[in-house]
Design a protein around this motif. Structure first.
Motif, short mmCIF file in Angstrom:
data_model
loop_
_atom_site.label_atom_id
_atom_site.label_comp_id
_atom_site.label_asym_id
_atom_site.label_seq_id
_atom_site.Cartn_x
_atom_site.Cartn_y
_atom_site.Cartn_z
N ALA A 36 18.18 -40.20 28.00
CA ALA A 36 18.16 -40.83 26.68
C ALA A 36 18.98 -40.01 25.70
O ALA A 36 19.81 -40.55 24.94
N VAL A 37 18.80 -38.68 25.69
CA VAL A 37 19.54 -37.84 24.76
C VAL A 37 21.04 -37.92 25.06
O VAL A 37 21.86 -38.06 24.16
N ARG A 38 21.39 -37.87 26.34
CA ARG A 38 22.82 -37.93 26.70
C ARG A 38 23.45 -39.24 26.25
O ARG A 38 24.53 -39.26 25.67
N SER A 39 22.77 -40.35 26.49
CA SER A 39 23.35 -41.64 26.08
C SER A 39 23.46 -41.72 24.57
O SER A 39 24.48 -42.13 24.02
N ALA A 40 22.39 -41.31 23.90
CA ALA A 40 22.41 -41.41 22.44
C ALA A 40 23.50 -40.51 21.86
O ALA A 40 24.19 -40.89 20.91
N PHE A 41 23.67 -39.33 22.43
CA PHE A 41 24.68 -38.39 21.93
C PHE A 41 26.07 -39.00 22.05
O PHE A 41 26.92 -38.83 21.18
N ALA A 42 26.27 -39.75 23.15
CA ALA A 42 27.59 -40.36 23.35
C ALA A 42 27.79 -41.59 22.47
O ALA A 42 28.90 -41.88 22.05
N GLY A 65 30.71 -30.43 21.15
CA GLY A 65 32.16 -30.26 21.06
C GLY A 65 32.53 -29.71 19.70
O GLY A 65 32.02 -28.68 19.29
N GLU A 66 33.36 -30.47 18.98
CA GLU A 66 33.79 -30.05 17.64
C GLU A 66 32.71 -30.39 16.62
O GLU A 66 32.12 -31.47 16.67
N LYS A 67 32.49 -29.49 15.63
CA LYS A 67 31.45 -29.82 14.67
C LYS A 67 31.85 -30.95 13.72
O LYS A 67 31.02 -31.57 13.10
N THR A 68 33.15 -31.21 13.69
CA THR A 68 33.59 -32.32 12.86
C THR A 68 33.32 -33.66 13.53
O THR A 68 33.30 -34.70 12.88
N ALA A 69 33.17 -33.65 14.87
CA ALA A 69 33.04 -34.92 15.58
C ALA A 69 31.65 -35.14 16.16
O ALA A 69 31.24 -36.27 16.39
N ASP A 70 30.89 -34.06 16.40
CA ASP A 70 29.57 -34.20 17.02
C ASP A 70 28.61 -34.96 16.11
O ASP A 70 28.70 -34.87 14.89
N PRO A 71 27.68 -35.70 16.74
CA PRO A 71 26.66 -36.35 15.91
C PRO A 71 25.75 -35.32 15.26
O PRO A 71 25.62 -34.20 15.72
N GLY A 72 25.14 -35.72 14.16
CA GLY A 72 24.12 -34.88 13.53
C GLY A 72 22.81 -35.06 14.27
O GLY A 72 22.44 -36.18 14.62
N VAL A 73 22.11 -33.97 14.53
CA VAL A 73 20.86 -34.06 15.29
C VAL A 73 19.70 -33.49 14.48
O VAL A 73 19.78 -32.38 13.96
N SER A 85 16.97 -30.03 10.65
CA SER A 85 18.39 -30.31 10.85
C SER A 85 18.91 -29.29 11.85
O SER A 85 19.00 -28.11 11.55
N LEU A 86 19.25 -29.76 13.07
CA LEU A 86 19.55 -28.82 14.15
C LEU A 86 21.04 -28.53 14.27
O LEU A 86 21.45 -27.38 14.25
N VAL A 87 21.84 -29.57 14.41
CA VAL A 87 23.30 -29.38 14.40
C VAL A 87 23.94 -30.50 13.60
O VAL A 87 23.34 -31.55 13.39
N GLY A 88 25.19 -30.27 13.18
CA GLY A 88 25.90 -31.29 12.41
C GLY A 88 25.33 -31.43 11.00
O GLY A 88 25.25 -32.54 10.47
N GLY A 89 24.92 -30.32 10.42
CA GLY A 89 24.28 -30.36 9.10
C GLY A 89 25.12 -31.07 8.06
O GLY A 89 24.63 -31.93 7.34
N HIS A 90 26.41 -30.73 8.00
CA HIS A 90 27.28 -31.34 6.99
C HIS A 90 28.03 -32.53 7.54
O HIS A 90 27.74 -33.66 7.18
N ALA A 91 28.99 -32.27 8.42
CA ALA A 91 29.85 -33.35 8.90
C ALA A 91 29.03 -34.44 9.60
O ALA A 91 29.32 -35.62 9.45
N GLY A 92 28.01 -34.04 10.35
CA GLY A 92 27.20 -35.02 11.06
C GLY A 92 26.10 -35.61 10.19
O GLY A 92 25.36 -36.49 10.62
N GLY A 93 25.96 -35.11 8.98
CA GLY A 93 24.97 -35.65 8.05
C GLY A 93 23.53 -35.30 8.39
O GLY A 93 22.59 -35.92 7.90
N ALA A 94 23.32 -34.28 9.26
CA ALA A 94 21.96 -33.98 9.70
C ALA A 94 21.09 -33.44 8.56
O ALA A 94 19.88 -33.71 8.52
#
Ligand code: SAH
Length: 564
Positions: A36-42, A65-73, A85-94
């Motif tokens: 589920a996490v892998r599919s959602a991440f993609a 991958g890149e912090k500019t492209a990764d989803p916010g988690v 807010s775990l990753v993607g705090g800014h660019a991912g909007g986390a």
């Protein structure tokens, strides 16, 4: 889309609350958690995992991958107490998502990004594409090391603690350049690319032409704000696809409009085909600016596309912000965000005092005393025109007997204007009094400073005849004491002396006071300039000390008939 993943029953319950609150924004991923996490991440721009942070870290580590492209988690714990807010705090909007999720689940948001923790905006949240040493320069700003701003032109940035000189730099430029080791490049949306194309021009040809033109001129593609062309080419697939690849909107203009724009290289071909001697240059220049790249043709034989590049001057930003009646928790979150977004604040000194603690350090405050309305309006607009991010504040709603109209009467279309509504005094008072505004109502200002008394009186009379609930603003001051009794006597010509009247002074402020009295019993001495007076209509009743205006008389009649 926000992907939702949970493992336990408690997690699923919290997940379902989120899914129910945001049906269009969320998608539930069932099945084994890893898959589920892998599919959602993609597939999703953001994830909320109702799982331990440790589990999520292990699952997403190989996917990062890149912090500019990764989803916010965002992770929510089993007890639903924290939204992390775990990753993607800014660019991912986390960070923002953690706050939203926390609000919805009554949890505590946990945000560890340094710039957010101390109230400095992250360099990647300023609304401009960013390149270079974001982490290093943000750290320098936080640590109080000198960071210099080098801007080609003033764009509306929020207040940041920049120094005149520094080992670190932030460059605000549309020029192509590699950022230095201690440098961040911010890309202003300054470039407009006019595009012309024959029917069927391939997307690759259009894209390569624009990219090449920018490269040859030493300009950054990330500063492209929009592609522009003629209406007839609005659906031309090659142009539409090129705009999509740059990630910018395609703006189109009528051929007659384009034909009126003076251009250096008019030609006969487009005149015959679409009715204007220039498409690329005219579309790029139509809203003004400096032609950096005159019309160029693609290298393909035959060439099917042309383009031209214009640099537009910066657009300042004027936010007209209502602060509400006084209490901090009646100032909307949006108003708070606009105050922090501004680098220049314009307002009456007493209102500035009310919100000074919300401003970012370094915000330029232009305050003035009572009576300087016109000057405040002019100053706010002039600062925005100079390219700054300006907040013009007013109490209650800034559009109600306040600064919005004089400011917007001054403003031209070369600035962006953002209005933030506020809780106006009539509403704040209404909530204190009960439900006086349950049916049609008006506000009338009794100040005859800007309005002749005859006009005010005519409106009071009309409200009296129309049986409207009336809220009087600016009801009485030391030098203006006969207007309120006069207005009340006009209403009394159409309403019983027993009609409920509410007087609210300093609504929502620490020294708030109020009373519900009657048209016959009101003592004007209770009323001053910090007060509003709300007079009920012929159906308004005093119910248990509260003013209540029925929503409709028909409903009331039928209800009382049923009761009989
Ligand atoms: N823009 C403001 C109104 C400005 S006119 C708003 O939307 O509320 C100023 C008048 O508003 C005052 O004379 C008073 O009549 C009223 N007013 C503003 N704040 C008030 C408050 N907290 N309590 C009672 N009246 C208030």
């Amino acid at each position: 889309m926000i992907g939702l993943i949970s493992a336990t029953a408690a997690g699923a319950a919290a997940r379902d609350r989120l899914a129910a609150a945001w049906p269009d924004r969320t998608r539930v991923y069932d099945g084994p958690v890893g898959d589920a996490v892998r599919s959602a991440f993609a597939e999703c721009g953001q994830l909320v995992c109702f799982l331990a942070t440790g589990a999520v870290v292990r699952l997403i580590a190989p996917l990062l991958g890149e912090k500019t492209a990764d989803p916010g988690v965002v992770c929510v714990d089993e007890g639903g107490r924290f939204a992390v807010s775990l990753v993607g705090g800014h660019a991912g909007g986390a960070n923002e998502l953690a706050r939203e999720v926390a609000e919805l689940l009554a949890a505590q948001p946990v945000v560890t990004t340094a710039t957010d923790a101390v109230g400095l905006p992250g360099l990647d949240t300023l609304g401009f594409p960013v390149e270079g040493a974001v982490a290093a320069v943000s750290r320098a700003l936080l640590d109080g090391e000198p960071v210099a701003l080098r801007a080609d032109a003033a764009w509306p940035l929020p207040a940041l603690p920049f120094a005149a000189e520094g080992a670190y730099t932030v460059k605000l430029t549309d020029r192509a350049a590699e950022p230095g080791e201690r440098e961040v490049l911010l890309r202003p949306p300054s470039l407009v690319v006019g595009v012309g194309a024959s029917k069927g021009a391939p997307a690759d040809e259009v894209y390569a032409l624009v990219e090449g033109a920018l490269r040859d001129a030493g300009l950054s593609p990330r500063s492209v704000a929009e592609l522009a062309t003629v209406d007839a080419k609005a659906e031309e697939p090659g142009i539409v696809a090129a705009a999509a690849r740059f990630g910018v909107p395609l703006v189109t203009y009528a051929a007659e409009e384009l034909a009126r724009v003076p251009v250096p290289h008019p030609s006969k071909a487009p005149l015959a085909a679409v009715g204007t001697p220039s498409v690329a240059e005219a579309a790029a220049l139509l809203r003004g600016g400096e032609l950096l790249v005159p019309k160029t043709k693609s290298d393909a034989r035959p060439a099917m596309a042309t383009c031209a590049v214009v640099r537009r001057p910066p657009r300042g930003r004027l936010a007209v912000v209502g602060l509400g009646p006084g209490a901090r928790d009646l100032l909307t979150p949006r108003a708070g965000a606009e105050l922090r977004r501004a680098s220049v604040l314009v307002g009456l000194d007493q209102y500035v005092d009310q919100i000074r603690d919300l401003l970012r350090p370094g915000t330029r405050v232009l305050e003035s005393g009572l009576g300087a309305e016109e000057e405040r309006a002019r100053t706010a607009v002039a600062e925005a025109r100079a390219g700054h991010a300006v907040a013009l504040i007013g109490s209650g709603d800034a559009g109600v007997y306040a600064m919005a109209s004089p400011a917007l009467a001054e403003a031209s279309d070369d600035i962006d204007v953002i209005g933030v509504p506020g809780v106006t005094a009539a509403l704040a008072a209404g909530a204190v009094l009960g439900a006086p505004l349950g049916h049609d109502h008006v506000s009338i200002s009794l100040s005859d400073l800007h309005t002749p008394w005859e006009v005010i009186e005519r409106r009071v009379r009309a409200a009296a005849e129309a049986d409207l609930v009336v809220t009087f603003y600016n009801p009485r001051s030391r030098g203006r004491d006969w207007q309120l009794p006069k207005a009340l006597s006009i209403l009394a010509g159409h309403r019983e002396p027993t009609t409920p009247v509410g007087v609210v002074r300093n609504a929502s402020r620490p020294d708030e006071s109020s009373r519900v009295t009657t048209l016959g019993g009101l003592d004007p001495a209770w009323v001053d300039m910090m007060t509003v007076v709300t007079v009920g209509n012929t159906a308004t009743r005093n119910v248990a000390g509260r003013m209540v205006t029925p929503r409709g008389y028909r409903w009331q009649e039928s209800a009382s008939k049923e009761a009989e």
